[in-house]
Scaffold this motif. Structure first.
Motif, mmCIF file in Angstrom:
data_model
loop_
_atom_site.group_PDB
_atom_site.id
_atom_site.type_symbol
_atom_site.label_atom_id
_atom_site.label_comp_id
_atom_site.label_asym_id
_atom_site.label_seq_id
_atom_site.Cartn_x
_atom_site.Cartn_y
_atom_site.Cartn_z
ATOM 1 N N THR A 1 38.363 40.837 45.709
ATOM 2 C CA THR A 1 39.020 39.578 45.350
ATOM 3 C C THR A 1 39.155 39.416 43.842
ATOM 4 O O THR A 1 40.104 38.800 43.355
ATOM 5 N N THR A 2 38.215 39.965 43.085
ATOM 6 C CA THR A 2 38.197 39.725 41.639
ATOM 7 C C THR A 2 38.398 40.971 40.782
ATOM 8 O O THR A 2 39.069 40.915 39.749
ATOM 9 N N VAL A 3 37.820 42.095 41.186
ATOM 10 C CA VAL A 3 37.798 43.274 40.312
ATOM 11 C C VAL A 3 39.192 43.829 40.007
ATOM 12 O O VAL A 3 39.479 44.158 38.839
ATOM 13 N N PRO A 4 40.109 43.990 40.999
ATOM 14 C CA PRO A 4 41.438 44.534 40.654
ATOM 15 C C PRO A 4 42.155 43.730 39.573
ATOM 16 O O PRO A 4 42.710 44.309 38.629
ATOM 17 N N GLN A 5 42.141 42.399 39.703
ATOM 18 C CA GLN A 5 42.790 41.563 38.686
ATOM 19 C C GLN A 5 42.074 41.692 37.346
ATOM 20 O O GLN A 5 42.707 41.719 36.280
ATOM 21 N N MET A 6 40.758 41.787 37.388
ATOM 22 C CA MET A 6 39.981 41.953 36.164
ATOM 23 C C MET A 6 40.380 43.237 35.443
ATOM 24 O O MET A 6 40.557 43.261 34.218
ATOM 25 N N LEU A 7 40.542 44.320 36.195
ATOM 26 C CA LEU A 7 40.924 45.600 35.602
ATOM 27 C C LEU A 7 42.336 45.556 35.031
ATOM 28 O O LEU A 7 42.610 46.131 33.972
#
Length: 265
Positions: free
Chosen positions: A32-38
């Protein structure tokens, strides 16, 4: 972990059922969070829509609350396995496992709705965080958020305190039962089944308690980002490793899956 538990019949027990749920939750809220963070780390345009931010925030919160209750269910499972081994198969039936799983999900969904943030946002619209999380989003509201802070504190306190109290009670009973075991080897074996669970609960719950249970006046954006990174990314990454290293059944199933015996042949 999910694949091993599904393909190996010896892992079709309540403990591994809850472990597979935990693995799915870890994978889900990290996704939920890591792809957008990257994307934001490699892209100069670090933006997210309002709807996207709200969806991310509530999915992350729902999964996180569910995980705390799954931890409690896993402690309850260990309690019966060690304190009442002869009745374990009857007490921890498949029906009860499913009921505990569904109850955890329904509780998290209900509590997440109470966290609803219906506040005006009139700028600035820059979130000082890696992703959309309630404490960081509340700081952007151009209205009095004291009531929201109080509600979030109370709910965070209850949603962490109640599962942790159940876990603590279970482990007090477990340790008392272990102390009564005359065989040192059997006592160590019983404790080893709990060590990995205690470790992952500590890694997840302590940062969450610091994040959601301290007064907003004492909160630091930089500290919040570090805490969130720990229980969102690092904890989810380490959980499968911890359970694999401390669990002979999981290691045996993995070696079988890749076509190797325990002696490395």
């Amino acid at each position: 972990m999910v694949t091993l538990i599904r393909v190996d019949a010896r892992l079709h027990t309540p403990m591994y059922f809850f472990l597979s749920i935990l693995s799915v939750l870890d994978l889900s809220y990290a996704t939920t969070t890591v792809p957008q963070m990257l994307v934001h780390l490699i892209n100069n345009r670090k933006t997210i829509s309002y709807i996207g931010c709200v969806v991310q925030m509530y999915i992350f919160l729902t999964l996180g609350i569910t995980e705390t209750w799954i931890f409690a269910a896993m402690a309850y499972d260990r309690y019966f396995a060690i304190c009442y081994p002869l009745h374990y198969g009857v007490k921890m039936s498949q029906t009860l496992c499913v009921v505990l799983e569904v109850s955890s999900a329904l509780c998290s969904l209900t509590c997440t709705l109470v966290f609803a943030i219906n506040l005006p946002y009139c700028g600035p619209n820059e979130i000082n965080h890696f992703f959309c999380e309630i404490p960081a989003v509340l700081k952007l509201a151009c209205a009095d958020t004291s009531l929201n802070d109080q509600v979030d504190f109370i709910l965070g306190f209850l949603l962490l305190l109640i599962p942790l109290s159940l876990i603590l009670t279970s482990y007090v009973c477990i340790f008392m039962a272990i102390l009564k075991i005359h065989s040192t080897q059997e006592g160590i074996k019983a404790f080893s089944t709990c060590a990995s669970h205690i470790t992952v609960v500590t890694m997840f719950c302590i940062p969450c308690m610091v994040m959601y249970m301290r007064p907003s006046s004492e909160a630091s954006p930089e500290d919040d980002k570090k805490l969130a990174l720990f229980y969102n990314v690092i904890s989810a990454f380490l959980n499968p490793i911890i359970y694999s290293l401390w669990n002979k059944d999981v290691k045996r199933a993995f070696l079988k899956l890749i076509g190797m015996s325990e002696d490395g042949q």
